[in-house]
Design a protein around this motif. Structure first.
Motif, PDB file in Angstrom:
ATOM      1  N   PHE A 177       3.410 -17.172  -6.636  1.00 43.32           N
ATOM      2  CA  PHE A 177       2.533 -16.247  -7.361  1.00 43.32           C
ATOM      3  C   PHE A 177       3.237 -15.584  -8.540  1.00 43.32           C
ATOM      4  CE2 PHE A 177       1.086 -15.990  -2.847  1.00 43.32           C
ATOM      5  CZ  PHE A 177      -0.096 -16.692  -3.008  1.00 43.32           C
ATOM      6  N   GLY A 178       4.557 -15.727  -8.621  1.00 43.86           N
ATOM      7  CA  GLY A 178       5.301 -15.129  -9.720  1.00 43.86           C
ATOM      8  C   GLY A 178       6.447 -14.262  -9.241  1.00 43.86           C
ATOM      9  N   PRO A 179       7.375 -13.918 -10.127  1.00 43.79           N
ATOM     10  CA  PRO A 179       8.561 -13.134  -9.749  1.00 43.79           C
ATOM     11  C   PRO A 179       8.220 -11.746  -9.221  1.00 43.79           C
ATOM     12  CG  PRO A 179       8.380 -13.351 -12.140  1.00 43.79           C
ATOM     13  CD  PRO A 179       7.397 -14.304 -11.552  1.00 43.79           C
ATOM     14  N   TYR A 180       7.160 -11.142  -9.733  1.00 45.87           N
ATOM     15  CA  TYR A 180       6.792  -9.814  -9.245  1.00 45.87           C
ATOM     16  C   TYR A 180       6.441  -9.859  -7.765  1.00 45.87           C
ATOM     17  CZ  TYR A 180       4.016  -5.604  -8.459  1.00 45.87           C
ATOM     18  OH  TYR A 180       3.504  -4.440  -7.944  1.00 45.87           O
ATOM     19  N   ASP A 181       5.752 -10.922  -7.352  1.00 46.96           N
ATOM     20  CA  ASP A 181       5.345 -11.037  -5.953  1.00 46.96           C
ATOM     21  C   ASP A 181       6.526 -11.286  -5.038  1.00 46.96           C
ATOM     22  OD1 ASP A 181       2.158 -11.184  -5.605  1.00 46.96           O
ATOM     23  OD2 ASP A 181       2.726 -11.988  -7.554  1.00 46.96           O
ATOM     24  N   VAL A 182       7.580 -11.896  -5.556  1.00 44.37           N
ATOM     25  CA  VAL A 182       8.786 -12.076  -4.749  1.00 44.37           C
ATOM     26  C   VAL A 182       9.339 -10.714  -4.345  1.00 44.37           C
ATOM     27  CG1 VAL A 182      11.166 -12.894  -4.767  1.00 44.37           C
ATOM     28  CG2 VAL A 182       9.369 -14.288  -5.809  1.00 44.37           C
ATOM     29  N   ALA A 183       9.478  -9.833  -5.331  1.00 44.90           N
ATOM     30  CA  ALA A 183      10.003  -8.499  -5.048  1.00 44.90           C
ATOM     31  C   ALA A 183       9.043  -7.697  -4.179  1.00 44.90           C
ATOM     32  CB  ALA A 183      10.260  -7.762  -6.364  1.00 44.90           C
ATOM     33  N   ARG A 184       7.747  -7.799  -4.462  1.00 45.19           N
ATOM     34  CA  ARG A 184       6.774  -7.024  -3.691  1.00 45.19           C
ATOM     35  C   ARG A 184       6.738  -7.484  -2.236  1.00 45.19           C
ATOM     36  NH1 ARG A 184       0.452  -6.647  -5.276  1.00 45.19           N
ATOM     37  NH2 ARG A 184       0.608  -8.906  -5.037  1.00 45.19           N
ATOM     38  N   THR A 185       6.805  -8.780  -2.008  1.00 43.71           N
ATOM     39  CA  THR A 185       6.767  -9.284  -0.638  1.00 43.71           C
ATOM     40  C   THR A 185       8.011  -8.894   0.133  1.00 43.71           C
ATOM     41  OG1 THR A 185       5.410 -11.174  -1.341  1.00 43.71           O
ATOM     42  CG2 THR A 185       6.557 -11.364   0.770  1.00 43.71           C
ATOM     43  N   ALA A 186       9.175  -9.020  -0.499  1.00 46.66           N
ATOM     44  CA  ALA A 186      10.414  -8.609   0.164  1.00 46.66           C
ATOM     45  C   ALA A 186      10.372  -7.123   0.490  1.00 46.66           C
ATOM     46  CB  ALA A 186      11.611  -8.934  -0.724  1.00 46.66           C
ATOM     47  N   LEU A 187       9.866  -6.318  -0.447  1.00 48.95           N
ATOM     48  CA  LEU A 187       9.773  -4.879  -0.214  1.00 48.95           C
ATOM     49  C   LEU A 187       8.785  -4.577   0.905  1.00 48.95           C
ATOM     50  CD1 LEU A 187      10.537  -2.012  -1.041  1.00 48.95           C
ATOM     51  CD2 LEU A 187       8.693  -2.080  -2.741  1.00 48.95           C
ATOM     52  N   ALA A 188       7.681  -5.327   0.964  1.00 48.80           N
ATOM     53  CA  ALA A 188       6.691  -5.117   2.019  1.00 48.80           C
ATOM     54  C   ALA A 188       7.298  -5.391   3.387  1.00 48.80           C
ATOM     55  CB  ALA A 188       5.482  -6.017   1.791  1.00 48.80           C
ATOM     56  N   VAL A 189       8.090  -6.443   3.495  1.00 49.23           N
ATOM     57  CA  VAL A 189       8.754  -6.758   4.762  1.00 49.23           C
ATOM     58  C   VAL A 189       9.709  -5.631   5.153  1.00 49.23           C
ATOM     59  CG1 VAL A 189      10.351  -8.324   5.929  1.00 49.23           C
ATOM     60  CG2 VAL A 189       8.539  -9.251   4.455  1.00 49.23           C
ATOM     61  N   LEU A 190      10.511  -5.183   4.204  1.00 53.58           N
ATOM     62  CA  LEU A 190      11.487  -4.132   4.494  1.00 53.58           C
ATOM     63  C   LEU A 190      10.801  -2.818   4.861  1.00 53.58           C
ATOM     64  CD1 LEU A 190      14.110  -4.842   1.680  1.00 53.58           C
ATOM     65  CD2 LEU A 190      14.231  -5.453   4.106  1.00 53.58           C
ATOM     66  N   LEU A 191       9.717  -2.484   4.171  1.00 55.13           N
ATOM     67  CA  LEU A 191       8.992  -1.253   4.487  1.00 55.13           C
ATOM     68  C   LEU A 191       8.363  -1.326   5.876  1.00 55.13           C
ATOM     69  CD1 LEU A 191       7.222  -0.415   1.098  1.00 55.13           C
ATOM     70  CD2 LEU A 191       9.095   0.833   2.181  1.00 55.13           C
ATOM     71  N   SER A 192       7.834  -2.486   6.221  1.00 54.16           N
ATOM     72  CA  SER A 192       7.220  -2.626   7.538  1.00 54.16           C
ATOM     73  C   SER A 192       8.257  -2.496   8.644  1.00 54.16           C
ATOM     74  CB  SER A 192       6.490  -3.971   7.641  1.00 54.16           C
ATOM     75  OG  SER A 192       7.401  -5.051   7.590  1.00 54.16           O
ATOM     76  N   LEU A 193       9.433  -3.068   8.417  1.00 54.92           N
ATOM     77  CA  LEU A 193      10.500  -2.954   9.405  1.00 54.92           C
ATOM     78  C   LEU A 193      11.016  -1.521   9.496  1.00 54.92           C
ATOM     79  CD1 LEU A 193      12.519  -6.234   8.745  1.00 54.92           C
ATOM     80  CD2 LEU A 193      10.803  -5.789  10.512  1.00 54.92           C
ATOM     81  N   ALA A 194      11.052  -0.836   8.359  1.00 54.86           N
ATOM     82  CA  ALA A 194      11.484   0.565   8.361  1.00 54.86           C
ATOM     83  C   ALA A 194      10.499   1.431   9.131  1.00 54.86           C
ATOM     84  CB  ALA A 194      11.635   1.068   6.926  1.00 54.86           C
ATOM     85  N   ALA A 195       9.209   1.181   8.950  1.00 59.98           N
ATOM     86  CA  ALA A 195       8.193   1.947   9.683  1.00 59.98           C
ATOM     87  C   ALA A 195       8.300   1.689  11.178  1.00 59.98           C
ATOM     88  CB  ALA A 195       6.800   1.581   9.180  1.00 59.98           C
ATOM     89  N   ALA A 196       8.492   0.423  11.547  1.00 59.23           N
ATOM     90  CA  ALA A 196       8.628   0.086  12.962  1.00 59.23           C
ATOM     91  C   ALA A 196       9.895   0.705  13.550  1.00 59.23           C
ATOM     92  CB  ALA A 196       8.648  -1.435  13.138  1.00 59.23           C
TER      93      ALA A 196
END
Length: 260
Positions: free
Chosen positions: A204-223
Motif C-alpha cells: 500500500f506504500g511506505p506510509y502504511d509500513v510505518a503505520r502497520t508497525a506502529l499499530a502492532v506495537l501500540l496493540s502490544l503496549a495496550a495488552a
C-alpha cells in the motif's frame, strides 16, 4: 530445554485457541510452550477467514458496515466467544474493586455484570467502526486490517505466557500456559510478526509500513498495560485475562490502522 515437535505445537495452538477440528494430543508444559509460540499462526488463520467473509460480502454488494460486522463475528465464532467472554469477565473483576480472591470469584460466575457489558459493547463498536472505515478506504486495506488484528491478538497471548508472569489460580488455562514461553522466544515472535505485518503493508506504500508497525506495537503496549494491571490486582493471569488481552490487542490494532 526440550524441543516440542512442530505438529504438537500447532495442535496445541489451534486446539486451544480455535474451534478448528484439531485434536490436542499433549497437554504438558513443553507442548504448551510450543503452542503459545505458534499462537500467532492460529490468529493468522482466524484473521484470514474473517477477511474472506468480509470480502465475499463486499463482492456480493454489501456495504462496509455489514462487511465489518461479519468480519468481527467470524473470530468470535471461531473461538466460541471465549475471548469476548474473557474481556467481559476481566472488566467485571477489575471494576468490582474487590480484593483479588473476591474479584477472581466474580470472574468465574456465569453471568456478566455492568462493567463487562459496557466494555464488551464499546470494544465491539470500536472494532466494527474501525473496520468499516478500512473497508470504505479499500477492500484490500480492510482485509489486511482484519488479518493483522487477529494475528496480533494471539501474539499478545504469546507475550503474556512468557516466563516470569504467574498464574492467578492453580487450575485452568491460565495455569497451564503461564510462564511457559522463554522471554527471548516471546520477543522473537513479536519481532517476526511486526516485521511480516509491515512487509505485507508495503503493497500500500511506505506510509502504511510505518503505520502497520506502529499499530502492532501500540496493540502490544495496550495488552502489556492490561497484563501488568491484572497481575497486580489478581496476583497473576487467568484464562479470562488471556481473552481480555486478545480483544484489547485486536481493538487497539484496528483503531490504530483506521487513523491517518
Amino acid at each position: 530445554m526440550p524441543r516440542t515437535p512442530p505438529l504438537d505445537a500447532l495442535r496445541f495452538a489451534f486446539g486451544t485457541l480455535t474451534v478448528f477440528p484439531v485434536r490436542v494430543t499433549r497437554w504438558d508444559r513443553e507442548a504448551a510452550r510450543g503452542g503459545m509460540l505458534c499462537a500467532p499462526l492460529a490468529g493468522l488463520a482466524v484473521g484470514t477467514a474473517a477477511a474472506a467473509v468480509g470480502l465475499v460480502l463486499l463482492f456480493l454488494g454489501a456495504g462496509g458496515p455489514l462487511a465489518a460486522v461479519a468480519t468481527v463475528a467470524v473470530p468470535a465464532a471461531l473461538t466460541r466467544g471465549l475471548h469476548l467472554d474473557g474481556l467481559a469477565d476481566t472488566a467485571d473483576g477489575l471494576g468490582s474493586g474487590k480484593p483479588a480472591e473476591d474479584a477472581l470469584r466474580i470472574m468465574k460466575q456465569s453471568d456478566i455484570g455492568p462493567f463487562g457489558v459496557i466494555t464488551l459493547v464499546l470494544a465491539l463498536l470500536a472494532q466494527v467502526a474501525a473496520l468499516t472505515q478500512a473497508y470504505d478506504a479499500s477492500w484490500a486495506r480492510g482485509a489486511c486490517a482484519a488479518v493483522v488484528s487477529a494475528t496480533v491478538a494471539r501474539l499478545a497471548l504469546t507475550l503474556a505466557a512468557r516466563a516470569g508472569v504467574p498464574a492467578a489460580r492453580p487450575e485452568g488455562l491460565g495455569a497451564a500456559v503461564a510462564g511457559v514461553v522463554p522471554v527471548r522466544g516471546a520477543l522473537l515472535a513479536g519481532v517476526a510478526v511486526t516485521g511480516v505485518a509491515a512487509a505485507v503493508a508495503a503493497v500500500f506504500g511506505p506510509y502504511d509500513v510505518a503505520r502497520t508497525a506502529l499499530a502492532v506495537l501500540l496493540s502490544l503496549a495496550a495488552a502489556e498495560a492490561l497484563l501488568r494491571h491484572c497481575t497486580r490486582r489478581f496476583g497473576g493471569i487467568t484464562g479470562d485475562v488471556f481473552g481480555g488481552l486478545a480483544e484489547t490487542a485486536a481493538t487497539t490494532a484496528l483503531v490504530a490502522l483506521s487513523l491517518g
